[in-house]
Design an enzyme around this catalytic site. Structure first.
Site, PDB file in Angstrom:
ATOM      1  CD  GLU A 360      -4.144  -7.246   5.464  1.00  0.00           C
ATOM      2  OE1 GLU A 360      -4.148  -8.099   4.607  1.00  0.00           O
ATOM      3  OE2 GLU A 360      -4.065  -6.507   5.450  1.00  0.00           O
ATOM      4  CB  THR A 488       9.903  -4.765   0.380  1.00  0.00           C
ATOM      5  OG1 THR A 488       8.366  -5.149   1.590  1.00  0.00           O
ATOM      6  CG2 THR A 488       9.076  -3.522  -0.195  1.00  0.00           C
TER       7      THR A 488
END
Ligand SMILES: *[C@@H]1O[C@H](CO)[C@@H](O)[C@H](O)[C@H]1NC(C)=O
Ligand SMILES: *[C@@H]1O[C@H](CO)[C@@H](O)[C@H](O)[C@H]1NC(C)=O
Ligand SMILES: *[C@@H]1O[C@H](CO)[C@@H](O)[C@H](O)[C@H]1NC(C)=O
Ligand SMILES: *[C@@H]1O[C@H](CO)[C@@H](O)[C@H](O)[C@H]1NC(C)=O
Ligand SMILES: *[C@@H]1O[C@H](CO)[C@@H](O)[C@H](O)[C@H]1NC(C)=O
Ligand SMILES: *[C@@H]1O[C@H](CO)[C@@H](O)[C@H](O)[C@H]1NC(C)=O
Ligand SMILES: *[C@@H]1O[C@H](CO)[C@@H](O)[C@H](O)[C@H]1NC(C)=O
Length: 534
Positions: A360, A488
C-alpha cells in the site's frame, strides 16, 4: 477513426489546441496467441468472486470473503454490483448484467438502508460512473441505468451550497444537506467526467457545469508549486487549507481528471490541459527522484514545510499511466519516457515481494535525502531497501488497481509484451495468495504470507483490477484508449459522443435531450428545496 475533428475545428479554429487526431495506442496492436489463456483466467476470478458476492451479500455493498459477512459503508445500495456491471458487459456475462440492472432499478436513493453520510466523491466515481459506463457498454439497452444515475446525482447536487463553486463532500441524503467542512482536491476534481456524461444523456447542462466549476476554481487558486495544487480547500472561502503537494491520496485524481477531461471535451477549454502540463513540468523539476539503489524513478511529495518527502504509494502509481496518456496526446516523448520509468519503479514494488503483489505505501532514499515525514528507516527496512531500491511502510494489499492500470497503458501504448508478462504474473499471484474458501480477499502483508487475510473484497476488485487485467489481454481495438476515457474507478466512457453537447468555454448546450424513462418503480426523485440555491 470515427473521432470527431469537426467540432474542434469549428470551435477552436484549428488543430493546434485540439487533442483529436492523435493516436494513443500503438497501431495494429494484437495480443500474441501465447497469452490466450489469460483472459479466461481473469474471467474465472471474476465469476468466482461474483458468485460468492451473489450468494452471501447480494444487494449489500461488499462481501467479507473470509467470514461470509457483509459490509455496507458506501450507502448500502449494493455498490459491488454496480461497480461490477461494466466488467460483466466487457466479459459478455449478459445474464449477470441483466440481473444486476434489474436490482439497480429497485434502489431508492432517498435513504441509505444503513443510516450514514454519503460521499459525493465515492458515489460519483462508483455509482454515476458505473451506471453510465454500463449503459454505454451494453449498447444503450438499459435506459434505466441513466435514470438511476440521474436520481442519485440529483441528490448529490445538494453538495453545492449558495454561491459556492466548490462542493462539500459529505451529504445527509435524508435532509439533502451537506456537512460543512473542507474538501480534498481529489473530491472536487473527480466529478467532471461523470457529471458531463450525465449532462450529455439527460440534456441538463447543470451537472457538467457544477462539476467543472469546482475544478476551474481550484486550478485558478495560487498553488504551492506551479500547476500543483494543495490537498484541501475550504469551499466557503475558496482557499487552500494546506500547501501539501502529492500525486497520491487526497490529490491524485484531481490531476488525473485535468488530463482526461481535456481529452473528453476535446480541449474545448484550455485551462484543463494547460494546468496538467504545468503540473507535469513542475513535477519533473521539483518532485522527480531516483532511488540510490537500482535507480528506481518516483515522484516525491512536497510538504507544508516545503520539504521533499521520499514516499510512494500504490494509489499514486496511476501517475505512470496518466503521464503515458498525456505524453501521447501531447506527442511529448520526454513525458512518455519518464512515464515508462515511473511505471517500472511501480512494478518493482510487485516484483520485489514474497507474494509478487505490491504494498500500500513505501519509501525511498535518493541522493538528496531520505526524509519521509514518518518514522526513521529501521534496520530491516534498510536491508530490504539495499536489496530492492525501496522499502515498505504499509504492507497491506487492499485490491488496489493502480500498478496494473499503468501496466495496461504501457502495453497499449508500447506493444512491449513484457507488460503482458507482468500482468500474467499478477494473475498468478492473485490466484495463489488471495483465494478464501469462497472468493478473493485482501492481504495484511504482501511480503509475509503468515500474516493472513484482511476480510474484505472491495467493489473496485470487480470494477478495476479485473477489468484492467481483462482488457490487457483483450483485443486492443475492443475498448481502446483512442475511443474511451476511463474514469478513476475504471469505468470507460465513450469519448466522442459527449462532444456533441459540449460547446466550449465551460458551458454545455444540450443538443441531444435524453428522455428519462420511468419504470421498474423508479421514477426520478424530485429535486426538493435543499440548501442549494442554483
Ligand atoms: C429482468 O427483468 C425483466 C423485466 O421484469 C425480466 O423480463 C428479465 O427476465 C429479468 N432478467 C433477469 C436476468 O433477472
Ligand atoms: C441526517 O439528518 C437527520 C435529520 O436531521 C438525522 O436524524 C440523521 O441522524 C442524519 N444522518 C446522519 C447519518 O447523520
Ligand atoms: C438540472 O439538474 C439540476 C441539478 O439536479 C436541477 O436542479 C435542475 O432543476 C435540472 N434542470 C432541469 C431543467 O431539469
Ligand atoms: C451570491 O452572489 C450574488 C452576486 O454576487 C450576491 O448578490 C448574493 O448575495 C450571493 N448569495 C450568497 C448566498 O452568498
Ligand atoms: C515536453 O514536456 C517537457 C516536460 O514538461 C517540457 O519541458 C517540454 O517543453 C515539452 N516539449 C514540448 C515540445 O512541448
Ligand atoms: C534518474 O536516472 C536516469 C537514468 O539513470 C537519468 O537519466 C535521470 O536523469 C535521473 N533522474 C533524476 C531525477 O535524477
Ligand atoms: C538519512 O538521512 C540522514 C540525514 O541526512 C542521515 O544521517 C542518515 O544516514 C540517512 N540514512 C540513510 C539510511 O541513508
Amino acid at each position: 477513426m470515427r473521432r470527431c475533428c469537426i467540432l474542434s475545428m469549428t470551435l477552436l479554429g484549428g488543430a493546434s489546441s485540439s487533442l483529436a487526431g492523435v493516436t494513443v495506442q500503438k497501431m495494429g496492436l494484437t495480443v500474441p496467441a501465447e497469452y490466450a489463456s489469460q483472459r479466461a483466467a481473469v474471467e474465472k476470478i471474476f465469476t468466482t468472486s461474483y458468485a460468492a458476492y451473489k450468494e452471501f451479500a447480494f444487494g449489500h455493498d461488499e462481501l467479507h470473503p473470509v467470514s461470509k459477512g457483509v459490509g455496507d459503508d458506501l450507502g448500502g445500495w449494493g455498490v459491488s454490483l454496480v461497480d461490477a456491471m461494466g466488467t460483466m458487459a466487457v466479459m459478455g456475462l449478459d445474464d449477470l448484467l441483466e440481473e444486476a440492472v434489474n436490482y439497480t432499478a429497485t434502489i431508492d436513493f432517498n435513504t441509505p438502508p444503513v443510516p450514514q453520510i454519503i460521499s459525493l466523491f465515492e458515489t460519483t466515481i462508483r455509482w454515476v460512473g458505473g451506471l453510465i459506463s454500463a449503459y454505454e457498454l451494453s449498447d444503450e439497452k438499459y435506459p434505466i441505468l441513466i435514470a438511476k444515475a440521474k436520481e442519485v446525482t440529483d441528490k448529490l447536487a445538494f453538495a453545492w451550497v449558495g454561491n459556492n463553486t466548490i462542493p462539500f463532500n459529505d451529504i445527509n441524503f435524508t435532509t439533502n444537506t451537506p456537512h460543512v467542512g473542507t474538501n480534498s482536491i481529489a473530491g472536487i476534481g473527480t466529478l467532471s467526467l461523470e457529471w458531463l456524461a450525465l449532462s450529455h444523456y439527460t440534456g441538463n447542462a447543470t451537472y457538467g457545469n457544477l462539476a467543472e466549476g469546482g475544478v476551474i476554481t481550484v486550478a485558478e487558486l495560487p498553488s504551492p508549486l506551479p500547476g500543483l495544487a494543495g490537498q484541501t480547500v475550504d469551499p466557503t472561502i475558496n482557499q487552500f487549507t494546506d500547501a501539501y503537494v502529492t500525486w497520491g491520496a487526497g490529490s491524485d485524481s484531481y490531476f488525473e481528471y485535468l488530463l482526461k477531461y481535456a481529452r473528453y471535451t476535446n480541449n474545448a477549454n484550455n485551462i484543463f490541459i494547460d494546468t496538467w502540463k504545468t503540473a507535469v513540468d513542475s513535477s519533473i523539476h521539483t518532485l522527480l527522484r531516483n532511488s540510490t539503489v537500482g535507480g528506481h524513478m518516483y515522484l516525491a511529495d512536497y510538504d507544508d514545510q516545503q520539504l521533499i518527502r521520499h514516499v510512494g504509494s500504490h494509489l499514486a502509481c496511476y501517475y505512470a499511466g496518466n503521464w503515458l496518456l498525456g505524453g501521447k496526446l501531447l506527442q511529448n516523448q520526454t513525458i512518455i519516457d519518464i512515464a515508462l520509468q515511473l511505471n517500472d519503479g511501480c512494478w518493482n514494488t510487485y516484483a520485489s515481494t514474497e507474494t509478487g503483489i505490491g504494498p500500500e505505501t513505501f519509501a525511498f532514499i535518493s541522493l538528496d535525502g531520505n526524509f519521509t515525514g514518518g518514522s526513521p528507516i529501521t534496520d530491516d527496512q534498510l536491508a530490504f531497501y539495499n536489496q530492492h531500491g525501496f522499502y515498505i511502510t504499509g504492507s497491506d494489499y487492499i485490491q488496489r488497481p493502480e500498478v496494473l492500470e499503468s501496466n495496461f497503458y504501457a502495453w497499449r501504448v508500447t506493444g512491449d509484451t513484457k507488460y503482458l508478462d507482468r500482468a500474467a504474473s499478477a494473475i498468478a499471484s492473485f490466484n495463489k495468495y488471495l483465494p478464501t474458501a469462497v472468493a478473493f480477499a485482501c492481504l495484511n502483508d504482501v511480503d509475509d504470507t503468515t500474516q493472513g487475510f484482511i476480510d474484505d473484497m472491495e467493489s473496485f476488485w470487480f470494477a478495476e483490477v479485473l477489468k484492467y487485467l481483462y482488457l490487457t489481454f483483450d483485443d486492443p481495438t475492443h475498448i481502446s484508449l483512442d475511443t474511451h476515457v476511463w474514469n478513476t474507478e475504471c469505468h470507460p466512457l465513450k469519448a466522442p459522443p459527449a462532444l456533441d453537447s459540449y460547446a466550449g468555454s465551460g458551458k454545455l448546450i444540450p443538443q441531444k435531450p435524453f428522455t428519462v424513462p420511468t419504470g421498474a418503480g423508479s421514477a426520478p426523485a424530485a429535486v426538493g428545496s435543499g440548501t442549494r440555491s442554483s
